[in-house]
Design a protein around this motif. Structure first.
Motif, PDB file in Angstrom:
ATOM      1  N   SER A 124       0.947  -1.560   0.857  1.00  9.86           N
ATOM      2  CA  SER A 124      -0.035  -0.427  -0.092  1.00  9.86           C
ATOM      3  C   SER A 124       1.031   0.603  -0.270  1.00  9.86           C
ATOM      4  O   SER A 124       2.176   1.493   0.937  1.00  9.86           O
ATOM      5  CB  SER A 124      -0.890   0.119   0.936  1.00  9.86           C
ATOM      6  OG  SER A 124      -1.641  -1.296   1.253  1.00  9.86           O
ATOM      7  N   SER A 125       0.280   2.346  -0.576  1.00 13.31           N
ATOM      8  CA  SER A 125       0.712   3.279  -0.914  1.00 13.31           C
ATOM      9  C   SER A 125       0.820   4.314   0.251  1.00 13.31           C
ATOM     10  O   SER A 125      -0.091   4.401   1.030  1.00 13.31           O
ATOM     11  CB  SER A 125       0.680   3.934  -1.724  1.00 13.31           C
ATOM     12  OG  SER A 125       1.527   5.011  -2.560  1.00 13.31           O
ATOM     13  N   GLY A 126       2.424   4.833   0.677  1.00 12.07           N
ATOM     14  CA  GLY A 126       1.788   5.937   1.377  1.00 12.07           C
ATOM     15  C   GLY A 126       1.902   5.114   3.136  1.00 12.07           C
ATOM     16  O   GLY A 126       2.385   6.146   4.055  1.00 12.07           O
ATOM     17  N   ILE A 127       2.369   3.782   3.501  1.00  5.79           N
ATOM     18  CA  ILE A 127       2.215   3.040   5.052  1.00  5.79           C
ATOM     19  C   ILE A 127       3.584   3.066   4.884  1.00  5.79           C
ATOM     20  O   ILE A 127       3.848   2.070   4.224  1.00  5.79           O
ATOM     21  CB  ILE A 127       1.450   2.367   4.655  1.00  5.79           C
ATOM     22  CG1 ILE A 127       0.067   2.759   4.509  1.00  5.79           C
ATOM     23  CG2 ILE A 127       1.584   1.235   6.698  1.00  5.79           C
ATOM     24  CD1 ILE A 127      -1.437   1.768   4.438  1.00  5.79           C
ATOM     25  N   GLU A 128       3.893   3.262   6.271  1.00  4.23           N
ATOM     26  CA  GLU A 128       5.047   2.988   6.533  1.00  4.23           C
ATOM     27  C   GLU A 128       5.277   1.620   7.040  1.00  4.23           C
ATOM     28  O   GLU A 128       4.884   1.978   8.866  1.00  4.23           O
ATOM     29  CB  GLU A 128       6.197   4.174   7.630  1.00  4.23           C
ATOM     30  CG  GLU A 128       7.401   4.062   7.873  1.00  4.23           C
ATOM     31  CD  GLU A 128       8.364   4.633   8.500  1.00  4.23           C
ATOM     32  OE1 GLU A 128       7.578   5.083   9.955  1.00  4.23           O
ATOM     33  OE2 GLU A 128       8.994   6.470   8.221  1.00  4.23           O
ATOM     34  N   LYS A 129       6.456   1.066   6.833  1.00  2.00           N
ATOM     35  CA  LYS A 129       6.856  -0.091   7.534  1.00  2.00           C
ATOM     36  C   LYS A 129       8.533  -0.059   8.548  1.00  2.00           C
ATOM     37  O   LYS A 129       9.837   0.319   7.816  1.00  2.00           O
ATOM     38  CB  LYS A 129       7.323  -0.976   6.483  1.00  2.00           C
ATOM     39  CG  LYS A 129       4.943  -1.885   5.934  1.00  2.00           C
ATOM     40  CD  LYS A 129       5.312  -2.953   6.273  1.00  2.00           C
ATOM     41  CE  LYS A 129       3.934  -3.459   5.981  1.00  2.00           C
ATOM     42  NZ  LYS A 129       3.562  -4.705   5.510  1.00  2.00           N
ATOM     43  N   LYS A 130       7.985  -0.473   9.507  1.00  8.46           N
ATOM     44  CA  LYS A 130       9.520   0.080  10.983  1.00  8.46           C
ATOM     45  C   LYS A 130       9.986  -1.641  11.230  1.00  8.46           C
ATOM     46  O   LYS A 130       8.473  -2.636  11.422  1.00  8.46           O
ATOM     47  CB  LYS A 130       8.989   0.854  11.249  1.00  8.46           C
ATOM     48  CG  LYS A 130      10.093   1.871  11.984  1.00  8.46           C
ATOM     49  CD  LYS A 130       9.825   2.828  12.892  1.00  8.46           C
ATOM     50  CE  LYS A 130      10.729   3.531  13.887  1.00  8.46           C
ATOM     51  NZ  LYS A 130      11.673   4.006  12.685  1.00  8.46           N
ATOM     52  N   SER A 131      11.005  -1.841  10.833  1.00 10.34           N
ATOM     53  CA  SER A 131      11.701  -3.063  12.122  1.00 10.34           C
ATOM     54  C   SER A 131      12.845  -2.163  12.703  1.00 10.34           C
ATOM     55  O   SER A 131      14.037  -1.874  11.832  1.00 10.34           O
ATOM     56  CB  SER A 131      11.771  -3.880  10.795  1.00 10.34           C
ATOM     57  OG  SER A 131      12.332  -5.168  11.595  1.00 10.34           O
ATOM     58  N   GLY A 132      12.952  -1.446  14.397  1.00  6.59           N
ATOM     59  CA  GLY A 132      13.585  -0.590  14.280  1.00  6.59           C
ATOM     60  C   GLY A 132      14.677  -0.106  13.779  1.00  6.59           C
ATOM     61  O   GLY A 132      14.067   1.038  13.692  1.00  6.59           O
ATOM     62  N   ARG A 133      15.998   0.019  13.715  1.00  6.71           N
ATOM     63  CA  ARG A 133      16.245   1.622  12.668  1.00  6.71           C
ATOM     64  C   ARG A 133      15.637   1.562  11.333  1.00  6.71           C
ATOM     65  O   ARG A 133      16.726   2.486  10.300  1.00  6.71           O
ATOM     66  CB  ARG A 133      17.759   1.059  12.936  1.00  6.71           C
ATOM     67  CG  ARG A 133      18.021   1.272  14.597  1.00  6.71           C
ATOM     68  CD  ARG A 133      19.529   1.379  14.754  1.00  6.71           C
ATOM     69  NE  ARG A 133      20.219   0.008  14.548  1.00  6.71           N
ATOM     70  CZ  ARG A 133      20.804  -0.682  13.403  1.00  6.71           C
ATOM     71  NH1 ARG A 133      20.809   1.289  13.055  1.00  6.71           N
ATOM     72  NH2 ARG A 133      21.205  -1.763  13.366  1.00  6.71           N
ATOM     73  N   LEU A 134      14.967   0.049  10.938  1.00  3.39           N
ATOM     74  CA  LEU A 134      15.019   0.358   9.498  1.00  3.39           C
ATOM     75  C   LEU A 134      13.680   0.828   9.096  1.00  3.39           C
ATOM     76  O   LEU A 134      12.892  -0.296   9.642  1.00  3.39           O
ATOM     77  CB  LEU A 134      15.626  -1.108   8.921  1.00  3.39           C
ATOM     78  CG  LEU A 134      16.570  -1.374   8.447  1.00  3.39           C
ATOM     79  CD1 LEU A 134      17.768  -1.623   9.632  1.00  3.39           C
ATOM     80  CD2 LEU A 134      16.735  -2.372   7.478  1.00  3.39           C
TER      81      LEU A 134
ATOM     82  N   ILE B 160      11.693   3.866  -0.635  1.00  2.00           N
ATOM     83  CA  ILE B 160      12.825   4.384   0.066  1.00  2.00           C
ATOM     84  C   ILE B 160      13.282   3.139   1.308  1.00  2.00           C
ATOM     85  O   ILE B 160      11.861   2.798   1.440  1.00  2.00           O
ATOM     86  CB  ILE B 160      13.167   5.760   0.085  1.00  2.00           C
ATOM     87  CG1 ILE B 160      11.994   5.999   0.872  1.00  2.00           C
ATOM     88  CG2 ILE B 160      13.052   6.108  -0.906  1.00  2.00           C
ATOM     89  CD1 ILE B 160      11.954   7.418   2.270  1.00  2.00           C
ATOM     90  N   LEU B 161      14.244   3.150   1.598  1.00  2.00           N
ATOM     91  CA  LEU B 161      14.099   2.378   2.421  1.00  2.00           C
ATOM     92  C   LEU B 161      15.359   3.217   3.258  1.00  2.00           C
ATOM     93  O   LEU B 161      16.748   4.093   3.263  1.00  2.00           O
ATOM     94  CB  LEU B 161      15.639   1.550   2.671  1.00  2.00           C
ATOM     95  CG  LEU B 161      15.968   0.014   3.878  1.00  2.00           C
ATOM     96  CD1 LEU B 161      14.684  -0.783   4.048  1.00  2.00           C
ATOM     97  CD2 LEU B 161      16.714  -1.194   3.209  1.00  2.00           C
ATOM     98  N   ASN B 162      14.936   3.377   4.891  1.00  2.00           N
ATOM     99  CA  ASN B 162      15.858   3.866   5.714  1.00  2.00           C
ATOM    100  C   ASN B 162      16.468   3.671   6.445  1.00  2.00           C
ATOM    101  O   ASN B 162      15.528   2.964   7.667  1.00  2.00           O
ATOM    102  CB  ASN B 162      14.809   5.069   5.686  1.00  2.00           C
ATOM    103  CG  ASN B 162      14.281   6.455   5.559  1.00  2.00           C
ATOM    104  OD1 ASN B 162      15.541   6.899   4.465  1.00  2.00           O
ATOM    105  ND2 ASN B 162      13.732   6.651   5.446  1.00  2.00           N
TER     106      ASN B 162
END
Lengths: 114, 111
Positions: free
Chosen positions: B51-61, B73-75
């Protein structure tokens, strides 16, 4: 996620010989794929292993060079035939379950042909 | 022809820096975008984005998908030497088709 056992982990082979790589999954999976990763390169799909029928090969890969078997939904083999130094690569099997998108990888086989 | 393009191809940063890795795709019947981390041989799964615009997060990633721009993008924040790896982006064209992989971004984090 499935547990995937790939072996051998690494091998050093003489040119002109063949090596068979095995991929065993702990559960039935719909899709199994074989990839090659040459040094410094990304993953290149070799073929899709089809259960009970001939594999589907990508452009540039042929069955005579890379025969693949998939006798059931949990096991597949890839053979690298008549090897040359250009076949030195990491070979990876990858699996995906029915209706799933994410793919998981075996531990990889590092092949060196001398 | 379906394709996935990643940038930069390589990146060297110092520990503690924040990095952003880019992925763009042109895939028919696009279904999802995946990120993998490859340290030695086997890529390990990080995220799947549908889905567009929904951030997935795992720790610092963290990662986000922009379907309008056909990109993701991957931060990685507060990078550590253990983050050194090749990061692979892949797109799923839908159905029982293989993932389409980009060439990867080789990240090196130096102390």
């Amino acid at each position: 996620s499935a547990v995937i056992s790939q072996k051998p982990s690494r091998d050093i082979c003489q040119r002109g010989t063949s090596l068979t790589i095995q991929c065993q999954v702990d559960s039935q999976v719909t899709m199994m794929f074989w990839y090659r990763q040459q040094p410094g390169q990304s993953l290149t799909l070799i073929a899709t292993a089809n259960q009970g029928s001939e594999a589907t090969y990508e452009s540039g890969f042929v069955i005579d060079k890379f025969p693949i078997s998939r006798p059931n939904l949990t096991f597949s083999t890839l053979t690298v035939s008549n090897m040359s130094p250009e076949d030195s690569s990491i070979y990876l099997c990858s699996v995906r379950g029915q209706g799933a998108t994410e793919a998981f990888f075996g531990q990889g086989t590092r092949l060196t042909v001398v | 022809e379906d394709k996935v393009v990643q940038s930069p191809l390589s990146l060297v940063v110092h520990e503690g820096d924040t990095v952003t890795l880019n992925c763009s795709y042109e895939v028919t019947n696009f279904r999802s975008l995946l990120w993998y981390k490859q340290e030695k041989k086997a890529p390990t799964f990080l995220f799947m984005l549908t889905s567009s615009g929904i951030e997935k997060k795992s720790g610092r990633l963290s990662s986000i998908l922009d379907k309008k721009e056909l990109s993701s993008i991957l931060n990685i924040t507060a990078t550590q030497t253990g983050d050194s790896a090749i990061y692979l982006c892949a797109a799923h064209p839908g159905g029982n088709t293989p993932l389409v992989f980009g060439k990867g971004t080789r990240l090196s984090v130096i102390a």
